[in-house]
Motif scaffolding. Structure first.
Motif, PDB file in Angstrom:
ATOM      1  N   ILE A 171       0.840  -1.207   0.000  1.00 49.03           N
ATOM      2  CA  ILE A 171       0.000   0.000   0.000  1.00 49.03           C
ATOM      3  C   ILE A 171       0.869   1.249   0.000  1.00 49.03           C
ATOM      4  O   ILE A 171       0.655   2.197  -0.773  1.00 49.03           O
ATOM      5  CB  ILE A 171      -0.932   0.016   1.225  1.00 49.03           C
ATOM      6  CG1 ILE A 171      -1.905  -1.167   1.182  1.00 49.03           C
ATOM      7  CG2 ILE A 171      -1.690   1.338   1.302  1.00 49.03           C
ATOM      8  CD1 ILE A 171      -2.867  -1.147   0.020  1.00 49.03           C
ATOM      9  N   VAL A 172       1.871   1.266   0.877  1.00 51.15           N
ATOM     10  CA  VAL A 172       2.763   2.431   0.979  1.00 51.15           C
ATOM     11  C   VAL A 172       3.534   2.634  -0.319  1.00 51.15           C
ATOM     12  O   VAL A 172       3.662   3.765  -0.813  1.00 51.15           O
ATOM     13  CB  VAL A 172       3.740   2.268   2.169  1.00 51.15           C
ATOM     14  CG1 VAL A 172       4.787   3.386   2.158  1.00 51.15           C
ATOM     15  CG2 VAL A 172       2.989   2.280   3.491  1.00 51.15           C
ATOM     16  N   TYR A 175       1.421   4.157  -2.995  1.00 47.06           N
ATOM     17  CA  TYR A 175       1.318   5.604  -2.771  1.00 47.06           C
ATOM     18  C   TYR A 175       2.592   6.310  -3.217  1.00 47.06           C
ATOM     19  O   TYR A 175       2.543   7.370  -3.856  1.00 47.06           O
ATOM     20  CB  TYR A 175       1.052   5.906  -1.296  1.00 47.06           C
ATOM     21  CG  TYR A 175       1.392   7.338  -0.937  1.00 47.06           C
ATOM     22  CD1 TYR A 175       0.573   8.386  -1.351  1.00 47.06           C
ATOM     23  CD2 TYR A 175       2.577   7.640  -0.254  1.00 47.06           C
ATOM     24  CE1 TYR A 175       0.907   9.700  -1.075  1.00 47.06           C
ATOM     25  CE2 TYR A 175       2.917   8.950   0.022  1.00 47.06           C
ATOM     26  CZ  TYR A 175       2.080   9.978  -0.387  1.00 47.06           C
ATOM     27  OH  TYR A 175       2.427  11.272  -0.114  1.00 47.06           O
ATOM     28  N   TYR A 176       3.745   5.737  -2.885  1.00 47.76           N
ATOM     29  CA  TYR A 176       5.021   6.328  -3.280  1.00 47.76           C
ATOM     30  C   TYR A 176       5.113   6.460  -4.795  1.00 47.76           C
ATOM     31  O   TYR A 176       5.613   7.464  -5.316  1.00 47.76           O
ATOM     32  CB  TYR A 176       6.190   5.472  -2.770  1.00 47.76           C
ATOM     33  CG  TYR A 176       6.535   5.675  -1.318  1.00 47.76           C
ATOM     34  CD1 TYR A 176       5.851   6.601  -0.537  1.00 47.76           C
ATOM     35  CD2 TYR A 176       7.553   4.945  -0.718  1.00 47.76           C
ATOM     36  CE1 TYR A 176       6.176   6.785   0.794  1.00 47.76           C
ATOM     37  CE2 TYR A 176       7.894   5.126   0.612  1.00 47.76           C
ATOM     38  CZ  TYR A 176       7.198   6.047   1.364  1.00 47.76           C
ATOM     39  OH  TYR A 176       7.523   6.221   2.665  1.00 47.76           O
ATOM     40  N   ILE A 178       2.662   6.771  -6.957  1.00 44.98           N
ATOM     41  CA  ILE A 178       1.752   7.838  -7.410  1.00 44.98           C
ATOM     42  C   ILE A 178       2.350   9.212  -7.109  1.00 44.98           C
ATOM     43  O   ILE A 178       2.362  10.103  -7.955  1.00 44.98           O
ATOM     44  CB  ILE A 178       0.376   7.693  -6.731  1.00 44.98           C
ATOM     45  CG1 ILE A 178      -0.293   6.382  -7.184  1.00 44.98           C
ATOM     46  CG2 ILE A 178      -0.519   8.884  -7.059  1.00 44.98           C
ATOM     47  CD1 ILE A 178      -1.553   6.043  -6.433  1.00 44.98           C
ATOM     48  N   ALA A 179       2.872   9.387  -5.868  1.00 42.68           N
ATOM     49  CA  ALA A 179       3.433  10.673  -5.460  1.00 42.68           C
ATOM     50  C   ALA A 179       4.689  11.011  -6.256  1.00 42.68           C
ATOM     51  O   ALA A 179       4.975  12.183  -6.522  1.00 42.68           O
ATOM     52  CB  ALA A 179       3.748  10.657  -3.961  1.00 42.68           C
ATOM     53  N   ILE A 187      -0.243  15.994  -5.044  1.00 41.64           N
ATOM     54  CA  ILE A 187      -0.331  15.301  -3.756  1.00 41.64           C
ATOM     55  C   ILE A 187       0.543  15.984  -2.713  1.00 41.64           C
ATOM     56  O   ILE A 187       0.055  16.427  -1.663  1.00 41.64           O
ATOM     57  CB  ILE A 187       0.071  13.820  -3.887  1.00 41.64           C
ATOM     58  CG1 ILE A 187      -0.925  13.066  -4.778  1.00 41.64           C
ATOM     59  CG2 ILE A 187       0.141  13.156  -2.508  1.00 41.64           C
ATOM     60  CD1 ILE A 187      -0.618  11.599  -4.957  1.00 41.64           C
ATOM     61  N   ILE A 342       6.592   8.565   6.087  1.00 36.14           N
ATOM     62  CA  ILE A 342       6.072   8.416   4.730  1.00 36.14           C
ATOM     63  C   ILE A 342       6.334   9.674   3.912  1.00 36.14           C
ATOM     64  O   ILE A 342       6.689   9.609   2.727  1.00 36.14           O
ATOM     65  CB  ILE A 342       4.563   8.089   4.764  1.00 36.14           C
ATOM     66  CG1 ILE A 342       4.354   6.665   5.316  1.00 36.14           C
ATOM     67  CG2 ILE A 342       3.939   8.207   3.385  1.00 36.14           C
ATOM     68  CD1 ILE A 342       2.908   6.256   5.462  1.00 36.14           C
ATOM     69  N   THR A 343       6.217  10.855   4.559  1.00 35.52           N
ATOM     70  CA  THR A 343       6.459  12.099   3.833  1.00 35.52           C
ATOM     71  C   THR A 343       7.937  12.269   3.481  1.00 35.52           C
ATOM     72  O   THR A 343       8.269  13.014   2.555  1.00 35.52           O
ATOM     73  CB  THR A 343       5.999  13.320   4.653  1.00 35.52           C
ATOM     74  OG1 THR A 343       6.691  13.350   5.906  1.00 35.52           O
ATOM     75  CG2 THR A 343       4.501  13.274   4.899  1.00 35.52           C
ATOM     76  N   ASP A 346       8.436   9.422   0.288  1.00 33.95           N
ATOM     77  CA  ASP A 346       7.982   9.710  -1.075  1.00 33.95           C
ATOM     78  C   ASP A 346       8.854  10.759  -1.763  1.00 33.95           C
ATOM     79  O   ASP A 346       9.141  10.658  -2.957  1.00 33.95           O
ATOM     80  CB  ASP A 346       6.498  10.099  -1.116  1.00 33.95           C
ATOM     81  CG  ASP A 346       6.171  11.313  -0.269  1.00 33.95           C
ATOM     82  OD1 ASP A 346       7.093  11.933   0.264  1.00 33.95           O
ATOM     83  OD2 ASP A 346       4.969  11.638  -0.147  1.00 33.95           O
TER      84      ASP A 346
END
Length: 506
Positions: A171-172, A175-176, A178-179, A187, A342-343, A346
């Motif tokens: 999942i993470v 997201y990475y 996509i970002a 995003i 997470i911030t 990415d």
């Protein structure tokens, strides 16, 4: 608490006073910035100044100033000095010049900047080093949060797929991807300011909790001007390496070009780059104060803090937030230990994409070119992450050298900034002094903390405690720093002084 307040005042004053000296030395003007000149709608996008600041803060911070500061608090209140003066005279200078040199060179990555001012060999070294480092950072900041989410679900009584690290890792990583692929304003530009506010609120809540609760007292620096480390680990240069993001960090130089591509005016650099570093220093100072104030001291050593850190850094953050803020602290702690890494992850992958794009001259406005880089970068991250989740890959040995490589990267960037100032006929001592200092720090730690070299010069006591051979490492570290300074001074005598910026694309 007085010494804490003095250091806090120095940090704030440093932003307005020394930060202005740094800005005036660089000399921002009204030239057209890369965000305006190039504006590809993907990486070169004009963003409001407040968003630039909040994104930069999250890019360089995450949990870095919290983890590092808590570990640094093991040495006692003397860590306040490194956080304060390191931020003002080294970290803020490093971040400002890494961002503004990039801005003057069409938003180039730090590897390209190093090549412009230090030569082709250093450019190639920094290219490889930056990509490897960024993928490592991104992967670790994917595995860590995934594990924490699993812990939360298990503690809540859940079972099944949501309690597997592999599920949340996927999942993470999605997201990475996509970002990393989408434009920066889609995003990152929307959610980063929110998490940046949370990071600041968490620090504010911690220090207010310490001040209002009589059972907690921040020890004074002048009453504890000594090392309080339970294992007797030397202050020099271990403390300077441990507290990286809260004082100076080479990782920041890989992130600053992201915002250098989004500035409307060069004059925003003081607030965005130097200001974000000072804010990170304040956050680190708060968490270092918490580490010194909340835990018991035995025989003049911070044994209580060492015990809580033994349970993991996330456990330490949770404990500090609960003790200072109660139930509100629980929510902030959970948000912090999951969202903040997470911030950082990415943007690490995004920076890796941009380093490769600059390296291979791939226009990132075209979605096919972005895809061409996103797939292998995230693919390697996925392989490493899944390998770690399945127990096939152990980061322990590799990550042991991250702190050293991080500060060595900062050293290289400061030397590049010194050469930039020389070419621009400016006061290069502004960056050459911290560059020399960090050269001594990195060289000393490489001898004392290196697993191979350390075994040759250090030895273990009967109880397993490491006895560090500082009599050898300290002089060598100083000699290396003097050598680097000598090479720099010799080199500038052989070169013609001429402006060297805006070289990319010419």
């Amino acid at each position: 608490m007085i010494s804490f307040l003095i250091c806090l005042a120095l940090l704030i004053g440093g932003y307005f006073l020394y930060g202005k000296v740094v800005e005036n030395t660089f000399g921002p003007d009204d030239r057209e910035t890369p965000a305006v000149k190039i504006n590809d709608g993907v990486d070169y996008v004009v963003l409001p100044q407040w968003k630039l600041f909040m994104i930069q803060l999250l890019n360089i911070a995450g949990l870095g100033p919290i983890f590092g500061a808590l570990q640094g608090a093991l040495w006692g209140p003397i860590v306040f000095l490194w956080i304060t003066f390191g931020t003002i005279f080294a970290g803020g200078v490093h971040d400002y010049f890494s961002g503004m040199m990039s801005e003057r060179n069409n938003g180039a990555s730090i590897s390209e900047i190093s090549g412009i001012y230090l030569g082709g060999f250093m450019k190639n070294v920094m290219r490889v080093f930056s990509v490897v480092l960024l993928i490592m950072v991104g992967t670790v900041f994917a595995v860590g949060p995934a594990g924490l989410i699993v812990t939360l679900f298990k503690n809540g009584g859940s079972n099944g797929i949501v309690t597997t690290t592999l599920f949340w890792l996927i999942i993470v990583l999605v997201y990475y991807f996509i970002a990393t692929f989408l434009s920066i304003d889609k995003i990152i530009g929307k959610i980063y300011p929110v998490f940046g506010i949370c990071l600041i609120v968490m620090a504010a809540g911690v220090i207010i909790g310490i001040f209002v609760k009589p059972e907690y007292t921040i020890p004074e620096l002048w009453d504890n001007f000594r090392s309080m480390h339970p294992k007797g680990t030397p202050v020099w240069s271990f403390m300077f390496i441990t507290v990286a993001c809260g004082a100076i960090s080479g990782f920041h130089s890989t992130q600053s070009p992201l915002m250098a591509r989004c500035m409307k005016s060069e004059k925003q650099g003081h607030f965005v780059f130097y200001g974000a570093m000072v804010s990170e220093g304040i956050i680190a100072l708060v968490w270092a104060a918490a580490g010194c104030a909340l835990y018991e001291v035995t025989g003049g050593l911070n044994t209580g803090l060492a015990e809580i850190l033994a349970n993991g850094q996330s456990a330490a953050i949770y404990d500090v937030c609960v003790k200072t803020m109660g139930k509100v602290g629980v929510a902030l702690a959970m948000l912090g230990v999951i969202a903040c890494p997470i911030t950082s992850g990415d943007t690490a992958f995004r920076s890796a994409r941009l380093v490769l794009a600059d390296w291979f001259k791939l226009d990132q406005k075209k979605w096919k070119n972005r895809l061409l880089l996103c797939v292998p970068v995230l693919g390697v991250g996925a392989i490493l992450g899944v390998g770690n989740a399945l127990g096939a890959i152990d980061y322990t040995i590799i990550w042991r050298y991250f702190s050293w490589t991080n500060q060595t990267l900062a050293m290289i960037v400061l030397w590049a900034a010194s050469m930039y100032l020389f070419y621009d006929k400016k006061n290069y001592w502004l960056t050459a002094v911290p560059a020399t200092f960090m050269s001594a720090v990195s060289a000393t730690y490489f001898l004392l903390g290196n697993e191979c070299l350390g075994q040759l010069i250090n030895h273990k006591a009967a109880d397993g405690t490491i006895i560090y051979n500082t009599a050898v490492a300290y002089p060598v570290g100083i000699a290396v720093a003097a050598l680097f300074l000598g090479i720099f001074l010799y080199t500038i005598k052989k070169r013609h002084t001429q402006p060297h910026y805006e070289t990319l694309g010419k």
